[in-house]
Scaffold this motif. Structure first.
Motif, mmCIF file in Angstrom:
data_model
loop_
_atom_site.group_PDB
_atom_site.id
_atom_site.type_symbol
_atom_site.label_atom_id
_atom_site.label_comp_id
_atom_site.label_asym_id
_atom_site.label_seq_id
_atom_site.Cartn_x
_atom_site.Cartn_y
_atom_site.Cartn_z
ATOM 1 N N SER A 1 0.831 -1.209 0.000
ATOM 2 C CA SER A 1 0.000 0.000 0.000
ATOM 3 C C SER A 1 0.862 1.254 0.000
ATOM 4 N N ILE A 2 1.933 1.252 0.810
ATOM 5 C CA ILE A 2 2.829 2.412 0.890
ATOM 6 C C ILE A 2 3.502 2.674 -0.456
ATOM 7 N N ASN A 3 3.986 1.618 -1.106
ATOM 8 C CA ASN A 3 4.647 1.774 -2.409
ATOM 9 C C ASN A 3 3.677 2.305 -3.462
ATOM 10 N N LYS A 4 2.429 1.828 -3.405
ATOM 11 C CA LYS A 4 1.419 2.270 -4.366
ATOM 12 C C LYS A 4 1.086 3.745 -4.155
ATOM 13 N N ILE A 5 0.893 4.124 -2.886
ATOM 14 C CA ILE A 5 0.581 5.522 -2.567
ATOM 15 C C ILE A 5 1.748 6.436 -2.942
ATOM 16 N N THR A 6 2.979 5.996 -2.640
ATOM 17 C CA THR A 6 4.169 6.791 -2.970
ATOM 18 C C THR A 6 4.287 7.018 -4.476
#
Length: 297
Positions: free
Chosen positions: A168-173
């Motif tokens: 999720s963090i990688n996608k949001i970033t």
């Protein structure tokens, strides 16, 4: 008559400068809001990473000679973690008694009918440095490194939760970076248009100075200095506006009033305001210097 014209020119110049400052400050204010969103998203991501802890369980010492030194061995191992491994941010020792209390709380019982307190091993709970951990694969490698110590029986971490959060963090970033680039392009275009309109109003003055023999550098220099000052002033106004907005949000929602990442954000806003204003002025002024007199109309 000349005094009237001078007053009119000064008034028009002042009005033009105010318009440019307001335009740039509004654009930088919007960019700053986006920057606050990015900073808070990053802070929340780091918070989530810190919540994903690794737990190393210690072996029970069987040798009676070493039984008295069991606690010292465990504490020595814990103290060595921060020294040996930079990815370790914090550690918390959990004794057998503490482990039993946690188990009782999780099971919702205060009695000892279901188990003996000694069945729960002592352990150390490890919080990882979020700045150094970027993937689940790194955590797998860390688990293997920690498990190599002879006093460690087992190393556990919630891998499923880690995979979900890191994904999720990688996608949001990724999407934040895409929107950041798009927004930055919009900012450059809007500031550039504001500066070009200001220089357009002075095109006859620029050409007149050139016709009387002034060098291009001499003509452009005061415009660049003025552009830098206007860009700085606009960025300062935007930063003050952002500070006021953040103060209202922080006091109402209960957020921290100051984040160390705010300093780079303010520097970036000032840099963008000054650099874009200067380069837009340079290109616009240079354009009118190259035009012929009849092309100014």
């Amino acid at each position: 008559m000349s005094k009237t014209n001078d007053k009119f020119e000064k008034k028009r110049l002042r009005s033009s400068n105010i318009t440019v400052v307001i335009s740039i400050s509004l654009v930088l204010f919007l960019l700053g809001i986006f920057g606050l969103i990015v900073i808070n998203a990053q802070s929340y991501a780091e918070h989530l990473k810190r919540e994903l802890k690794i737990e190393a369980y210690f072996k029970d010492v069987e040798d009676p000679k070493l039984k008295d030194k069991e606690l010292d061995l465990q504490k020595s191992y814990i103290d060595s973690l921060k020294v040996k491994y930079p990815f370790v941010e914090a550690t918390q020792y959990i004794s057998k008694e503490d482990a039993a209390k946690i188990a009782k709380k999780d099971l919702g019982t205060d009695g000892s009918d279901f188990f003996e307190e000694s069945i729960f091993p002592a352990s150390v709970q490890i919080t990882l440095n979020p700045a150094l951990i970027q993937s689940v694969e790194q955590i797998d490698s860390i688990n293997k490194v920690l498990a190599k110590n002879p006093i460690v029986d087992e190393v556990k971490s919630d891998k499923e939760a880690m995979v979900t959060i890191y994904h999720s963090i990688n996608k949001i970033t990724f999407w934040i970076m895409i929107f950041a680039v798009i927004f930055l392009v919009i900012v450059v275009v809007l500031i550039n248009n504001s500066i070009r309109l200001k220089i357009y109003a002075k095109r006859f003055s620029i050409k007149t100075m050139q016709l009387v023999g002034a060098r291009r550098r001499f003509i452009v220099k005061p415009f660049l200095i003025e552009a830098a000052l206007l860009g700085f002033l606009a960025a300062f106004i935007a930063a003050v506006g952002l500070g006021f907005l953040w103060y209202i949000l922080a006091t109402k929602v209960g957020l921290v009033l100051w984040n160390p990442s705010f300093t780079p954000l303010i520097i970036i806003l000032i840099g963008i305001g000054v650099v874009i204003a200067v380069f837009s002025t340079l290109f616009a002024a240079w354009r009118y210097l190259r035009l012929k007199t009849d092309q100014l109309y």
